[in-house]
Design a protein around this motif. Structure first.
Motif: not given
Length: 113
Positions: A1-22
């Motif tokens: 689960m990723i919890a965000l306050h608001g919706h501004l997040i770096k694409r590089s962080v999401l890419n790293a999370v995607f790789d890990y989840c994959r």
């Protein structure tokens, strides 16, 4: 689960999370707290990447403090293995981290505004 306050997040962080989840074949729930507007393009792309990879990715929204929202969500969804939060700044009072049974991690992927 990723919890965000608001919706501004770096694409590089999401890419790293995607790789890990994959690699781990994790399903991902994204909890957007106090997010009335549409998800950012980076977050929308992230959810699309999950779908293309055959992983489940769902967006949930909730109002309130980040800590209260995470606690409420985790109590309803017992299958959470890991919780990643974007900041303790908006965590709020009255929710100790040890109240959560899955491990909680902190990432610094918020885009400064």
């Amino acid at each position: 689960m990723i919890a965000l306050h608001g919706h501004l997040i770096k694409r590089s962080v999401l890419n790293a999370v995607f790789d890990y989840c994959r690699k781990m074949k994790f399903e991902v729930s994204v909890l957007l707290v106090d997010g009335d507007s549409a998800p950012s393009p980076a977050l929308a792309d992230f959810l699309g990447q999950l779908k293309q990879a055959g992983l489940s990715g769902r967006l949930f929204r909730q109002a309130g403090s980040l800590g209260q929202a995470v606690l409420k969500f985790a109590r309803r969804h017992k299958d959470i293995s890991l919780i990643l939060v974007d900041s303790m700044k908006n965590w709020g009072a009255g929710v100790p981290l040890n109240a959560l049974s899955p491990p909680v991690g902190l990432f610094s992927g918020v885009v400064a505004t």
